[in-house]
Design a protein around this motif. Structure first.
Motif, PDB file in Angstrom:
ATOM      1  N   ILE A  24     -22.965  -8.287 -10.123  1.00 40.04           N
ATOM      2  CA  ILE A  24     -23.486  -8.749 -11.420  1.00 40.04           C
ATOM      3  C   ILE A  24     -22.889 -10.108 -11.774  1.00 40.04           C
ATOM      4  CG2 ILE A  24     -23.463  -8.291 -13.908  1.00 40.04           C
ATOM      5  CD1 ILE A  24     -23.871  -5.318 -13.178  1.00 40.04           C
ATOM      6  N   VAL A  25     -21.595 -10.283 -11.517  1.00 37.98           N
ATOM      7  CA  VAL A  25     -20.963 -11.588 -11.776  1.00 37.98           C
ATOM      8  C   VAL A  25     -21.591 -12.656 -10.890  1.00 37.98           C
ATOM      9  CG1 VAL A  25     -18.798 -12.888 -11.538  1.00 37.98           C
ATOM     10  CG2 VAL A  25     -18.800 -10.654 -12.662  1.00 37.98           C
ATOM     11  N   TRP A  26     -21.792 -12.355  -9.627  1.00 39.06           N
ATOM     12  CA  TRP A  26     -22.403 -13.293  -8.683  1.00 39.06           C
ATOM     13  C   TRP A  26     -23.819 -13.656  -9.143  1.00 39.06           C
ATOM     14  CZ3 TRP A  26     -23.048 -16.944  -5.505  1.00 39.06           C
ATOM     15  CH2 TRP A  26     -24.020 -16.975  -4.519  1.00 39.06           C
ATOM     16  N   TYR A  27     -24.602 -12.653  -9.561  1.00 39.51           N
ATOM     17  CA  TYR A  27     -25.961 -12.908 -10.031  1.00 39.51           C
ATOM     18  C   TYR A  27     -25.940 -13.725 -11.328  1.00 39.51           C
ATOM     19  CZ  TYR A  27     -30.709 -12.240 -11.642  1.00 39.51           C
ATOM     20  OH  TYR A  27     -31.977 -12.468 -12.079  1.00 39.51           O
ATOM     21  N   ALA A  28     -25.054 -13.371 -12.242  1.00 35.27           N
ATOM     22  CA  ALA A  28     -24.952 -14.112 -13.508  1.00 35.27           C
ATOM     23  C   ALA A  28     -24.549 -15.562 -13.268  1.00 35.27           C
ATOM     24  CB  ALA A  28     -23.953 -13.425 -14.445  1.00 35.27           C
ATOM     25  N   LEU A  29     -23.656 -15.794 -12.316  1.00 34.74           N
ATOM     26  CA  LEU A  29     -23.280 -17.153 -11.963  1.00 34.74           C
ATOM     27  C   LEU A  29     -24.498 -17.945 -11.500  1.00 34.74           C
ATOM     28  CD1 LEU A  29     -21.057 -19.305 -11.375  1.00 34.74           C
ATOM     29  CD2 LEU A  29     -20.976 -18.340  -9.051  1.00 34.74           C
ATOM     30  N   TYR A  30     -25.301 -17.332 -10.656  1.00 35.32           N
ATOM     31  CA  TYR A  30     -26.518 -17.980 -10.164  1.00 35.32           C
ATOM     32  C   TYR A  30     -27.462 -18.321 -11.319  1.00 35.32           C
ATOM     33  CZ  TYR A  30     -31.072 -18.366  -7.852  1.00 35.32           C
ATOM     34  OH  TYR A  30     -32.317 -18.777  -7.434  1.00 35.32           O
ATOM     35  N   VAL A  31     -27.678 -17.368 -12.212  1.00 35.66           N
ATOM     36  CA  VAL A  31     -28.580 -17.586 -13.348  1.00 35.66           C
ATOM     37  C   VAL A  31     -28.021 -18.661 -14.276  1.00 35.66           C
ATOM     38  CG1 VAL A  31     -29.569 -16.509 -15.415  1.00 35.66           C
ATOM     39  CG2 VAL A  31     -29.590 -15.279 -13.235  1.00 35.66           C
ATOM     40  N   LEU A  32     -26.740 -18.586 -14.598  1.00 39.83           N
ATOM     41  CA  LEU A  32     -26.136 -19.566 -15.501  1.00 39.83           C
ATOM     42  C   LEU A  32     -26.134 -20.974 -14.904  1.00 39.83           C
ATOM     43  CD1 LEU A  32     -23.176 -17.452 -16.914  1.00 39.83           C
ATOM     44  CD2 LEU A  32     -25.258 -18.172 -18.128  1.00 39.83           C
ATOM     45  N   LEU A  33     -25.823 -21.068 -13.616  1.00 39.02           N
ATOM     46  CA  LEU A  33     -25.870 -22.380 -12.979  1.00 39.02           C
ATOM     47  C   LEU A  33     -27.295 -22.936 -12.967  1.00 39.02           C
ATOM     48  CD1 LEU A  33     -23.434 -21.936  -9.952  1.00 39.02           C
ATOM     49  CD2 LEU A  33     -23.092 -23.365 -11.986  1.00 39.02           C
ATOM     50  N   SER A  34     -28.260 -22.056 -12.727  1.00 38.39           N
ATOM     51  CA  SER A  34     -29.667 -22.498 -12.733  1.00 38.39           C
ATOM     52  C   SER A  34     -30.098 -22.983 -14.112  1.00 38.39           C
ATOM     53  CB  SER A  34     -30.576 -21.363 -12.282  1.00 38.39           C
ATOM     54  OG  SER A  34     -30.315 -21.020 -10.948  1.00 38.39           O
ATOM     55  N   ALA A  35     -29.561 -22.349 -15.156  1.00 41.68           N
ATOM     56  CA  ALA A  35     -29.959 -22.710 -16.512  1.00 41.68           C
ATOM     57  C   ALA A  35     -29.184 -23.902 -17.061  1.00 41.68           C
ATOM     58  CB  ALA A  35     -29.775 -21.511 -17.442  1.00 41.68           C
ATOM     59  N   TYR A  36     -27.883 -23.977 -16.761  1.00 36.14           N
ATOM     60  CA  TYR A  36     -27.040 -24.965 -17.427  1.00 36.14           C
ATOM     61  C   TYR A  36     -26.451 -26.044 -16.515  1.00 36.14           C
ATOM     62  CZ  TYR A  36     -27.420 -21.665 -21.235  1.00 36.14           C
ATOM     63  OH  TYR A  36     -27.901 -20.844 -22.202  1.00 36.14           O
ATOM     64  N   ALA A  37     -26.547 -25.879 -15.220  1.00 35.55           N
ATOM     65  CA  ALA A  37     -26.004 -26.885 -14.298  1.00 35.55           C
ATOM     66  C   ALA A  37     -27.115 -27.374 -13.375  1.00 35.55           C
ATOM     67  CB  ALA A  37     -24.844 -26.302 -13.509  1.00 35.55           C
ATOM     68  N   ARG A  38     -28.174 -27.822 -13.993  1.00 41.30           N
ATOM     69  CA  ARG A  38     -29.353 -28.236 -13.221  1.00 41.30           C
ATOM     70  C   ARG A  38     -29.038 -29.379 -12.259  1.00 41.30           C
ATOM     71  NH1 ARG A  38     -34.633 -26.745 -15.079  1.00 41.30           N
ATOM     72  NH2 ARG A  38     -34.423 -25.151 -16.668  1.00 41.30           N
ATOM     73  N   ASP A  39     -28.203 -30.304 -12.659  1.00 42.85           N
ATOM     74  CA  ASP A  39     -27.861 -31.418 -11.773  1.00 42.85           C
ATOM     75  C   ASP A  39     -27.134 -30.922 -10.521  1.00 42.85           C
ATOM     76  OD1 ASP A  39     -29.023 -33.212 -13.507  1.00 42.85           O
ATOM     77  OD2 ASP A  39     -27.128 -33.716 -14.510  1.00 42.85           O
ATOM     78  N   PHE A  40     -26.209 -29.983 -10.715  1.00 48.14           N
ATOM     79  CA  PHE A  40     -25.498 -29.409  -9.575  1.00 48.14           C
ATOM     80  C   PHE A  40     -26.454 -28.650  -8.663  1.00 48.14           C
ATOM     81  CE2 PHE A  40     -23.396 -25.590  -7.816  1.00 48.14           C
ATOM     82  CZ  PHE A  40     -22.599 -26.218  -6.877  1.00 48.14           C
TER      83      PHE A  40
END
Length: 117
Positions: free
Chosen positions: A36-52
């Motif tokens: 769940i942490v791994w999936y949440a990291l993916y979702v959060l990065l996709s939403a808030y770290a678009r440049d990365f």
């Protein structure tokens, strides 16, 4: 002869069954939290770290695509590891418990018949 309800309650309260539950929970809870942490990291990065996530690694393959593929890979790895873990740690104990359920009522019935003679 099928096992009685009392026998199932006895098994539920046994040390072997408690150990089986402990082994199962000690695998499932940490693995679930990690996934769940791994999936949440993916979702959060996709939403808030678009440049990365938009960084191109090779050709048109970017970080987001690699993370997305790794979601599938991690799912299959967890399933494979669980099957291996269950075969080594859970199944032998579950088989022993099942064998005890099947054998003890038959032994008790035989003993009860012997005492009536």
């Amino acid at each position: 002869m099928p096992a009685s309800a009392e026998r199932y309650l006895e098994v539920q309260n046994s040390e072997e069954f408690a150990q089986l539950r402990h082994r199962l929970r000690s695998f499932i809870f940490p693995t679930t939290v990690a996934f769940i942490v791994w999936y949440a990291l993916y979702v959060l990065l996709s939403a808030y770290a678009r440049d990365f996530m938009a960084i191109k690694l090779v050709g048109n393959i970017n970080v987001a695509l690699v993370f997305g593929v790794l979601q599938f890979v991690s799912t299959f790895l967890i399933a494979w590891y669980y099957a291996r873990y269950a075969a080594q740690k859970l199944d032998p104990l579950a088989d022993k418990i099942l064998h005890d359920i099947d054998e003890k009522p038959a032994a008790a019935a035989t003993a009860a018949e012997g005492s009536q003679d």
